[in-house]
Design an enzyme around this catalytic site. Structure first.
Site, PDB file in Angstrom:
ATOM      1  N   ARG A   1     -15.449   5.680  -5.548  1.00  0.00           N
ATOM      2  CA  ARG A   1     -16.521   4.827  -5.001  1.00  0.00           C
ATOM      3  C   ARG A   1     -17.907   5.481  -5.078  1.00  0.00           C
ATOM      4  NH1 ARG A   1     -12.865   3.209   0.298  1.00  0.00           N
ATOM      5  NH2 ARG A   1     -11.062   2.723  -0.941  1.00  0.00           N
TER       6      ARG A   1
ATOM      7  N   ASP B   1       7.022 -27.778  34.367  1.00  0.00           N
ATOM      8  CA  ASP B   1       5.922 -27.040  33.701  1.00  0.00           C
ATOM      9  C   ASP B   1       6.302 -26.628  32.283  1.00  0.00           C
ATOM     10  OD1 ASP B   1       3.850 -26.375  35.978  1.00  0.00           O
ATOM     11  OD2 ASP B   1       5.859 -26.164  36.830  1.00  0.00           O
TER      12      ASP B   1
ATOM     13  N   ASP C   1      12.758 -30.444  32.950  1.00  0.00           N
ATOM     14  CA  ASP C   1      11.960 -29.362  33.534  1.00  0.00           C
ATOM     15  C   ASP C   1      10.525 -29.882  33.679  1.00  0.00           C
ATOM     16  OD1 ASP C   1      10.946 -26.684  34.049  1.00  0.00           O
ATOM     17  OD2 ASP C   1      10.216 -26.747  31.980  1.00  0.00           O
TER      18      ASP C   1
ATOM     19  N   ARG D   1      -6.918  -4.631  -7.636  1.00  0.00           N
ATOM     20  CA  ARG D   1      -7.052  -4.201  -9.031  1.00  0.00           C
ATOM     21  C   ARG D   1      -5.699  -4.216  -9.733  1.00  0.00           C
ATOM     22  NH1 ARG D   1     -11.564  -4.408 -11.934  1.00  0.00           N
ATOM     23  NH2 ARG D   1     -13.213  -3.072 -11.183  1.00  0.00           N
TER      24      ARG D   1
ATOM     25  N   ASP E   1      11.603 -25.547  28.599  1.00  0.00           N
ATOM     26  CA  ASP E   1      10.857 -24.695  27.654  1.00  0.00           C
ATOM     27  C   ASP E   1      11.034 -23.210  27.910  1.00  0.00           C
ATOM     28  OD1 ASP E   1       9.328 -24.801  30.126  1.00  0.00           O
ATOM     29  OD2 ASP E   1       7.775 -23.746  29.008  1.00  0.00           O
TER      30      ASP E   1
ATOM     31  N   LYS F   1       3.474  13.387   1.726  1.00  0.00           N
ATOM     32  CA  LYS F   1       4.888  13.133   1.442  1.00  0.00           C
ATOM     33  C   LYS F   1       5.291  13.723   0.092  1.00  0.00           C
ATOM     34  CE  LYS F   1       5.734   9.122   4.309  1.00  0.00           C
ATOM     35  NZ  LYS F   1       6.226   7.741   4.392  1.00  0.00           N
TER      36      LYS F   1
ATOM     37  N   GLY G   1      -3.994   6.158  -7.229  1.00  0.00           N
ATOM     38  CA  GLY G   1      -4.148   5.578  -5.884  1.00  0.00           C
ATOM     39  C   GLY G   1      -2.792   5.291  -5.293  1.00  0.00           C
TER      40      GLY G   1
HETATM   41  C1  GDG Z   1      -4.077   3.902   0.539  1.00  0.00           C
HETATM   42  C2  GDG Z   1      -4.271   4.341   1.987  1.00  0.00           C
HETATM   43  C3  GDG Z   1      -1.876   4.994   2.063  1.00  0.00           C
HETATM   44  C4  GDG Z   1      -4.549  11.200  -6.032  1.00  0.00           C
HETATM   45  N1  GDG Z   1      -5.299  11.973  -6.789  1.00  0.00           N
HETATM   46  C5  GDG Z   1      -4.621  12.191  -7.925  1.00  0.00           C
HETATM   47  C6  GDG Z   1      -3.431  11.514  -7.854  1.00  0.00           C
HETATM   48  N2  GDG Z   1      -3.413  10.912  -6.666  1.00  0.00           N
HETATM   49  C7  GDG Z   1      -2.316  10.085  -6.164  1.00  0.00           C
HETATM   50  C8  GDG Z   1      -1.515  10.865  -5.150  1.00  0.00           C
HETATM   51  C9  GDG Z   1      -1.021   9.769  -4.236  1.00  0.00           C
HETATM   52  C10 GDG Z   1      -2.130   8.749  -4.297  1.00  0.00           C
HETATM   53  O1  GDG Z   1      -2.857   8.979  -5.478  1.00  0.00           O
HETATM   54  C11 GDG Z   1      -3.089   8.843  -3.100  1.00  0.00           C
HETATM   55  O2  GDG Z   1      -2.493   8.217  -2.041  1.00  0.00           O
HETATM   56  P1  GDG Z   1      -3.021   8.318  -0.541  1.00  0.00           P
HETATM   57  O3  GDG Z   1      -1.977   7.829   0.338  1.00  0.00           O
HETATM   58  O4  GDG Z   1      -3.362   9.731  -0.272  1.00  0.00           O
HETATM   59  O5  GDG Z   1      -4.408   7.521  -0.441  1.00  0.00           O
HETATM   60  P2  GDG Z   1      -5.121   6.104  -0.886  1.00  0.00           P
HETATM   61  O6  GDG Z   1      -5.288   6.022  -2.350  1.00  0.00           O
HETATM   62  O7  GDG Z   1      -6.370   6.036  -0.127  1.00  0.00           O
HETATM   63  O8  GDG Z   1      -4.159   4.928  -0.445  1.00  0.00           O
HETATM   64  C12 GDG Z   1      -3.294   5.440   2.332  1.00  0.00           C
HETATM   65  C13 GDG Z   1      -1.735   4.436   0.663  1.00  0.00           C
HETATM   66  O9  GDG Z   1      -2.694   3.419   0.422  1.00  0.00           O
HETATM   67  C14 GDG Z   1      -0.345   3.846   0.427  1.00  0.00           C
HETATM   68  O10 GDG Z   1      -0.076   2.808   1.292  1.00  0.00           O
HETATM   69  O11 GDG Z   1      -1.014   6.101   2.183  1.00  0.00           O
HETATM   70  O12 GDG Z   1      -3.426   5.789   3.678  1.00  0.00           O
HETATM   71  O13 GDG Z   1      -5.604   4.763   2.195  1.00  0.00           O
HETATM   72  O14 GDG Z   1       0.141   9.190  -4.754  1.00  0.00           O
HETATM   73  O15 GDG Z   1      -0.517  11.564  -5.791  1.00  0.00           O
HETATM   74  N3  GDG Z   1      -2.521  11.550  -8.838  1.00  0.00           N
HETATM   75  C15 GDG Z   1      -2.809  12.271  -9.939  1.00  0.00           C
HETATM   76  N4  GDG Z   1      -3.972  12.935 -10.070  1.00  0.00           N
HETATM   77  C16 GDG Z   1      -4.898  12.930  -9.105  1.00  0.00           C
HETATM   78  O16 GDG Z   1      -5.949  13.543  -9.246  1.00  0.00           O
HETATM   79  N5  GDG Z   1      -1.933  12.317 -10.926  1.00  0.00           N
END
Ligand code: GDG
Length: 732
Positions: A319, A507, A505, A10, A686, A387, A29
């Site tokens: 979803r 083999d 060589d 997306r 090799d 984090k 996300g």
């Molecule tokens: C995939 C992998 C991996 C969430 N709700 C709100 C909001 N968020 C922000 C959080 C965080 C992000 O979205 C969620 O990140 P996650 O890591 O928890 O999960 P996925 O979206 O499933 O991400 C995951 C990630 O990719 C990165 O590689 O860590 O394991 O599944 O940043 O803060 N932000 C706001 N309001 C919300 O309601 N403002």
């Protein structure tokens, strides 16, 4: 001019056309949070890229795009939408991506659907992305594909452009082979082959990278050396890059007025009650039901905490057109009601449940106000919320984190729990609530330091640096491949020479590697070539092998060859007999043999080859993973056993060999060349044992390694099957 092209399912924007004016909304996300952070920071600092483009599908039509193009261009980067027909998108996204790959890769095989129609749509959408990207791609571009929705795309791009620089990053876990293999054969192959189209494949953890390498070995038969994979001539790396967050942004947010206001409101509302919170997208992988059960167990086991604690459970809609998700929502809501119904009093409600998106400032306010973050997914690629919470904490705070998240491998100072062990979870909540402030701060500081050092910009830079390095390594390999110029040069030197020496060589060089060593007898074409080579009186041809003398004699004794057997321990000149190069008795073998024998029992398919001056344990025809693990154990044991002795252990290509020190192909090859003083020497091999020859002969010979991979030889020949034709071309 260099451009970075980011590709994700997306685009990070959507259009809200419900009101009178069209509104642009940034999507949430993990991926979006991470990359937007990088773009914002890097455009402030400036990077090596002149232009950044984000390619992705969108929820607006081509017409809406054309009408709103200007306002939709991102600022820090430009965007290129891919328009996908609705029905196909549904089968690709809700279908294959989220009802096959997502559950399977998160270890939910029972929720995994295997619909051919969904896979076909997945393939088709990957193709549509490929078409769009191929249109915009230019030489020099760095292409970075993201996540599980686009796993076939890298190979499609590779086919269109062999030299392209392509990276791929998987944001979710890559499962073990036992889970991955549940996918139908053709899908498995296409997915792995698709990923192998990238030059660098990145994962969050070491385990995910290993599982991927293992699946590539099992399904595609790919050769690998540590984290390097080989596909034909191409070298590919699989490595770990644990995604970071925009650390400074969260630190800074904790000083912002609106955030502090929201935090204070929360603290005021709940008085002196301790606040536990969690934020997750609605998903069965997040372990929400177990988490609620864990909280209920806590209230039950520690009644003294009732009315002194509140759990704010934030669930972000996600979803909601997939049945499993709506069902989950209902289950969670039932559980929330049960807990609240059971424990609430007139002045206290143990659980505050929200099913909504949170504005950023509110999210940060919550991070700041909370005493405990209770983050317990059943599986999670990384988990950024954990984090972000750590980054936001100022005066203590405790992170309770599932050990099954990717983040757990970095955040060791968190209280790690098993997300299904609801009793352990209850006890951990209780002890977290009582953790001394000093300890809370100490733990947080260690984690904060790590997150600050490896933030999202570092993550992106690290990935892109590694990608550039892989390209360089590939470049070195291609530069070394014997090309027309090299052949011309060798032909020329060959013709001029009066005395020529060939050190070949067996083999993996003259004959292909086979599962059982006794099945590698020379084919008639090889024998007739060797006869032709030896018929020229100027040529002295040595077969230099790790094999025993008797086998070489049996297979090639009738050709006028010289032989160096057992890696140099025995030598036979063409008109002479076999000469032992050592007088040390072979009693040592009786001490080593029982250990090798025990590994034959422990690793089905492995066997011992007994040579006059060596003992060899072969594990080529064992189960890949087991063979490798056992070979590392055996290697370790043998190294201990042979320390300070006259024996050496050689870690060869699917073999471990114990033999006398001071005897290797290098020393013997050098001896032979010094004795003959040829004016043309060609040496081909090799294996790791052949590297001894390449090093020892140095400038005295043209040295060639068969196969890719780092070598001290002058040149590489891509594959064993090309060796004879190459030799023919030199002497013709
Ligand atoms: C995939 C992998 C991996 C969430 N709700 C709100 C909001 N968020 C922000 C959080 C965080 C992000 O979205 C969620 O990140 P996650 O890591 O928890 O999960 P996925 O979206 O499933 O991400 C995951 C990630 O990719 C990165 O590689 O860590 O394991 O599944 O940043 O803060 N932000 C706001 N309001 C919300 O309601 N403002």
């Amino acid at each position: 001019m260099s451009r970075l092209i980011i590709i994700s399912n997306r685009l990070p924007y959507s259009l809200d056309t419900s009101g009178e004016t069209v509104q642009i909304r940034q999507s949430s996300g993990g991926l979006v949070s991470a990359l937007k952070g990088y773009f914002e920071l890097s455009s402030a600092k400036g990077t090596e890229f002149d232009e950044k483009i984000w390619v992705g599908s969108c929820d607006f039509s081509e017409q809406e795009w054309n009408e709103n193009k200007e306002s939709l261009q991102g600022g820090d980067f430009s965007i290129e939408p891919v328009f996908i027909e609705k029905d196909i998108y549904t089968d690709y996204y809700n279908g294959f991506s989220n009802s096959t790959i997502w559950p399977l890769f998160h270890y939910f095989p029972s929720l995994t659907e295997y619909e051919k129609q969904h896979f076909n749509a997945y393939y088709k959408v990957n193709e549509q992305f490929a078409q769009r990207i191929i249109e915009i791609m230019k030489p020099g571009d760095v292409v970075w594909v993201h996540d599980y929705q686009l796993m076939i795309l890298p190979q499609m791009l590779r086919k269109a452009n062999e030299d392209a620089t392509i990276g791929f990053f998987l944001h979710i876990p890559f499962p073990t082979y036992e889970i991955f293999r549940l996918l139908p054969g053709e899908w498995k192959k296409l997915i792995l082959d698709g990923l192998m189209g990238a030059d660098l494949v990145g994962f969050h953890t070491y385990d995910y990278a290993q599982y991927f390498i293992n699946s590539a070995k099992m399904v595609l038969g790919t050769d690998s050396h540590y984290n390097t994979l080989q596909q034909g001539n191409r070298l590919i790396k699989a490595d770990l890059f644990p995604i970071g967050i925009d650390y400074k942004k969260f630190k800074a947010a904790s000083e912002e007025e609106e955030v502090i206001l929201y935090k204070n409101q929360l603290l005021q509302n709940f008085g002196d009650k301790k606040i536990i919170f969690s934020v997750d997208r609605l998903d069965y992988t997040k372990g929400l039901n177990y988490r609620l059960q864990g909280y209920e167990n806590f209230l039950e086991r520690y009644p003294e905490w009732r009315e002194k604690v509140v759990f704010i459970l934030n669930i972000i809609p996600s979803r909601d057109n997939i049945a499993t998700y709506t069902e989950r929502k209902r289950m969670i809501e039932e559980k929330v009601s049960t807990i609240n119904g059971k424990y609430s009093t007139i002045q206290w409600q143990p659980l505050i449940y929200r099913y909504n998106h949170l504005p950023f400032n509110e999210l940060c306010g919550l991070y700041l106000a909370a005493n405990i973050a209770l983050i317990t997914p059943l599986r999670d690629g990384m988990n950024l919320v954990a984090k972000e919470f750590v980054a936001s904490c100022k005066d203590g705070g405790v992170l309770i984190l599932s050990e099954l998240t990717g983040a757990a491998s970095e955040l060791n100072e968190a209280c790690l729990v098993n997300p299904t062990d609801t009793e352990e979870m209850a006890d951990t909540i209780a002890s977290a609530l009582q953790m001394p402030l000093e300890e809370q701060k100490n733990r947080m500081q260690v984690m904060q330091k790590r997150l600050e050092e490896y933030d999202v910009v570092e993550w992106v830079n690290d990935f892109l640096d590694q990608l550039a390095k892989v390209k360089k390594e590939q470049g070195k390999l291609t530069a070394k491949l014997v090309d027309k110029n090299a052949v011309d040069k060798l032909q020329n030197e060959y013709e001029k020479a009066q005395k020529r020496c060939f050190l070949l060589d067996y083999d993996g060089t003259l004959a292909p590697l086979v599962r059982i060593p006794s099945e590698a007898a020379p084919k008639p074409t090889l024998i007739s070539f060797l006869e032709k080579l030896c018929s020229d009186e100027k040529n002295e041809v040595f077969i230099i092998s790790g094999r025993d003398a008797a086998t070489l004699e049996k297979w090639l004794g009738h050709v006028k060859l010289h032989f160096i057997a057992e890696h140099g321990a025995v030598v036979k000149y063409k008109n002479g007999g076999w000469e032992q190069q050592t007088t040390i008795p072979s009693a040592w073998k009786d001490e080593i043999r029982p250990m090798l024998q025990s590994y034959v029992f422990r690793c089905a398919g492995s066997f011992i080859e007994e040579k006059q001056h060596a003992l060899t344990w072969h594990y080529r025809n064992t189960h890949e993973g087991l063979g490798f693990i056992r070979s590392r154990e055996l290697l370790n044991n043998l190294l201990q056993l042979t320390a300070n002795s006259h024996l050496q252990v050689i870690d060869g290509n699917k073999v471990l060999e114990v033999r006398l020190t001071g005897m290797d192909k290098g020393m013997t090859a050098l001896k032979v060349v010094n004795k003959l003083s040829p004016d043309f020497t060609l040496c081909i091999g090799d294996d790791t044992t052949d590297e001894d020859m390449f090093t020892a002969l140095d400038t005295k010979a043209f040295t060639i390694k068969v196969g890719a991979g780092s070598t001290s030889a002058n040149f590489n020949i891509a594959q064993q099957k090309d060796v004879l034709s190459f030799l023919e071309s030199i002497i013709s």
